[in-house]
Design a protein around this motif. Structure first.
Motif, mmCIF file in Angstrom:
data_model
loop_
_atom_site.group_PDB
_atom_site.id
_atom_site.type_symbol
_atom_site.label_atom_id
_atom_site.label_comp_id
_atom_site.label_asym_id
_atom_site.label_seq_id
_atom_site.Cartn_x
_atom_site.Cartn_y
_atom_site.Cartn_z
ATOM 1 N N GLN A 128 0.704 -1.243 0.036
ATOM 2 C CA GLN A 128 0.049 0.032 0.113
ATOM 3 C C GLN A 128 0.908 1.104 0.096
ATOM 4 N N PRO A 129 1.421 1.658 -1.079
ATOM 5 C CA PRO A 129 2.341 2.631 -1.352
ATOM 6 C C PRO A 129 1.563 4.042 -0.906
ATOM 7 N N ASP A 130 0.503 4.160 -1.383
ATOM 8 C CA ASP A 130 -0.354 5.384 -0.803
ATOM 9 C C ASP A 130 -1.405 4.904 -0.144
ATOM 10 N N THR A 131 -1.757 5.573 0.975
ATOM 11 C CA THR A 131 -2.653 5.140 2.121
ATOM 12 C C THR A 131 -4.104 5.684 1.554
ATOM 13 N N ARG A 132 -4.173 6.551 0.575
ATOM 14 C CA ARG A 132 -5.513 6.760 -0.080
ATOM 15 C C ARG A 132 -5.948 5.678 -1.147
ATOM 16 N N GLU A 133 -5.277 4.689 -1.369
ATOM 17 C CA GLU A 133 -5.464 3.512 -2.272
ATOM 18 C C GLU A 133 -5.541 2.447 -1.532
ATOM 19 N N ARG A 134 -6.450 1.377 -2.239
ATOM 20 C CA ARG A 134 -6.783 -0.038 -1.512
ATOM 21 C C ARG A 134 -5.202 -0.858 -1.255
ATOM 22 N N PRO A 135 -5.045 -1.478 -0.411
ATOM 23 C CA PRO A 135 -3.852 -2.509 -0.608
ATOM 24 C C PRO A 135 -4.192 -3.612 -1.613
ATOM 25 N N GLU A 136 -2.874 -3.835 -2.354
ATOM 26 C CA GLU A 136 -3.206 -4.642 -3.195
ATOM 27 C C GLU A 136 -1.981 -5.984 -2.941
ATOM 28 N N GLN A 137 -2.261 -7.161 -3.364
ATOM 29 C CA GLN A 137 -1.281 -8.240 -3.190
ATOM 30 C C GLN A 137 -0.080 -8.155 -4.164
ATOM 31 N N THR A 138 1.145 -7.937 -3.521
ATOM 32 C CA THR A 138 2.354 -7.813 -4.532
ATOM 33 C C THR A 138 2.660 -9.226 -5.250
ATOM 34 N N ARG A 139 3.377 -9.278 -6.335
ATOM 35 C CA ARG A 139 3.594 -10.172 -7.205
ATOM 36 C C ARG A 139 4.978 -10.712 -6.990
ATOM 37 N N ALA A 140 5.640 -9.790 -6.183
ATOM 38 C CA ALA A 140 7.105 -10.298 -5.869
ATOM 39 C C ALA A 140 7.167 -11.524 -5.003
ATOM 40 N N THR A 141 8.364 -11.946 -4.998
ATOM 41 C CA THR A 141 8.642 -13.266 -3.920
ATOM 42 C C THR A 141 9.249 -12.539 -2.741
ATOM 43 N N ILE A 142 8.429 -13.001 -1.753
ATOM 44 C CA ILE A 142 8.815 -12.129 -0.355
ATOM 45 C C ILE A 142 9.311 -13.342 0.605
ATOM 46 N N PRO A 143 10.537 -12.945 1.218
ATOM 47 C CA PRO A 143 11.254 -13.900 2.166
ATOM 48 C C PRO A 143 10.752 -13.429 3.526
ATOM 49 N N PHE A 144 10.398 -14.423 4.255
ATOM 50 C CA PHE A 144 10.199 -14.115 5.828
ATOM 51 C C PHE A 144 10.251 -15.265 6.596
ATOM 52 N N SER A 145 10.096 -15.061 7.928
ATOM 53 C CA SER A 145 10.354 -16.006 9.073
ATOM 54 C C SER A 145 9.132 -16.279 9.536
ATOM 55 N N LEU A 146 8.948 -17.640 9.791
ATOM 56 C CA LEU A 146 7.587 -18.060 10.366
ATOM 57 C C LEU A 146 8.096 -18.654 11.601
ATOM 58 N N TYR A 147 7.025 -18.316 12.665
ATOM 59 C CA TYR A 147 6.804 -18.969 13.996
ATOM 60 C C TYR A 147 5.598 -19.387 14.191
ATOM 61 N N THR A 148 5.673 -20.882 14.352
ATOM 62 C CA THR A 148 4.505 -21.570 14.781
ATOM 63 C C THR A 148 4.712 -21.808 16.411
ATOM 64 N N CYS A 149 3.753 -20.936 17.284
ATOM 65 C CA CYS A 149 3.975 -20.960 18.634
ATOM 66 C C CYS A 149 2.893 -21.858 19.264
ATOM 67 N N ALA A 150 3.230 -22.738 20.158
ATOM 68 C CA ALA A 150 2.476 -23.616 21.014
ATOM 69 C C ALA A 150 3.029 -23.884 22.257
ATOM 70 N N ILE A 151 2.100 -23.916 23.405
ATOM 71 C CA ILE A 151 2.514 -24.458 24.674
ATOM 72 C C ILE A 151 2.375 -25.846 24.974
#
Length: 285
Positions: A262-285
């Motif tokens: 969402q580069p401009d808050t006056r516009e709706r967010p759109e799904q990026t088409r880029a490949t996004i690296p991220f870290s995932l944490y799946t938390c449980a007790i």
């Protein structure tokens, strides 16, 4: 003096089967990223809301201005609202019992600091005992306060706590900052056990997972979770320079993550088409 979270800081990965309890751990990575969280059940959703409200109240109480005091009071009134909607005491006791059991099971794991583990186990049990021993409604000192009752009736109506709405509130706000803070701290400390339990449960839940590096091709990914899991919280950590945020949805069986720009808050967010690296944490007790 207000109760503080500082005595409850825990090493990341404390309850994770993938951690060696070393001083480094995933915290060194996660502090450079933005972390987004998605609860997978109503109990954890309630705790996250309480955590946010206690943090907001603490910031408000620490300030000297009238606006600081308003922030603190309104956050505490919202805490009362959250506590009135569910049996938080019973839920917290159940979560703390799960925590104590999980920590007991770690005693024989190589590399675990038994003394540190015992401190957290004892702390869990102490909070359980206090929550069980005090049968008065949570936050009762605030519920019994006539000024708080007047403010509570007006909060949520939109600018309904002006001086002409609640003149007693205006008079209270005109008191010296030291006097206001003393009263605010008394109200805040009425939630001491709830706040301490919230902090402990969420810190240990977050510490239960080590990061897994993932990529979302085309800006989206669906992750199948192991069967018979007891995951309660999903955390996604992102480099802020990617300028995207995740929309996370899912259940105990799968998680779907869409990365939105969402580069401009006056516009709706759109799904990026880029490949996004991220870290995932799946938390449980």
């Amino acid at each position: 003096m207000m109760w503080s979270d500082n005595d409850l800081l825990l090493p990341a990965g404390l309850l994770s089967s993938e951690t060696d309890m070393s001083a480094s751990g995933p915290d060194s990575e996660i502090t450079r990223q933005i972390v987004y969280e998605q609860p997978l059940n109503e109990r954890i959703r309630t705790l996250l809301r309480l955590e946010y409200l206690f943090q907001t109240a603490r910031q408000g109480i620490a300030g000297d201005s009238e606006l600081h005091s308003r922030t603190g009071i309104e956050a505490l009134v919202d805490v009362l609202g959250v506590l009135s909607r569910s049996d938080v005491r019973s839920d917290m006791i159940k979560e703390l019992e799960l925590l104590a059991g999980a920590m007991q099971a770690l005693r024989d794991r190589p590399g675990v600091d038994e003394a540190q583990l015992q401190r957290y186990t004892d702390h869990c049990q102490a909070i359980i005992d206090r929550l069980r021993g005090d049968r008065t409604p949570l936050g009762q000192p605030m519920r019994d306060d006539e000024l708080i009752a007047s403010i509570s009736q007006r909060c949520g109506l939109g600018a309904a706590t002006c001086g002409f709405d609640v003149p007693a509130y205006q008079m209270w706000l005109e008191q010296p900052a030291v006097q206001r803070r003393e009263t605010l701290e008394r109200w805040f400390n009425a939630f001491r056990d709830v706040g301490t339990a919230t902090t402990l449960i969420l810190q240990l839940l977050r510490a239960s997972a080590s990061p897994r590096r993932r990529q979302a091709e085309g800006g989206a990914t669906q992750i199948k979770l192991p069967r018979n899991n007891n995951f309660q919280l999903i955390r996604v950590a992102l480099d802020p320079e990617l300028a995207v945020f995740p929309e996370i949805s899912g259940s105990r069986y799968f998680v779907t993550i869409r990365f939105m720009a969402q580069p401009d808050t006056r516009e709706r967010p759109e799904q990026t088409r880029a490949t996004i690296p991220f870290s995932l944490y799946t938390c449980a007790i």
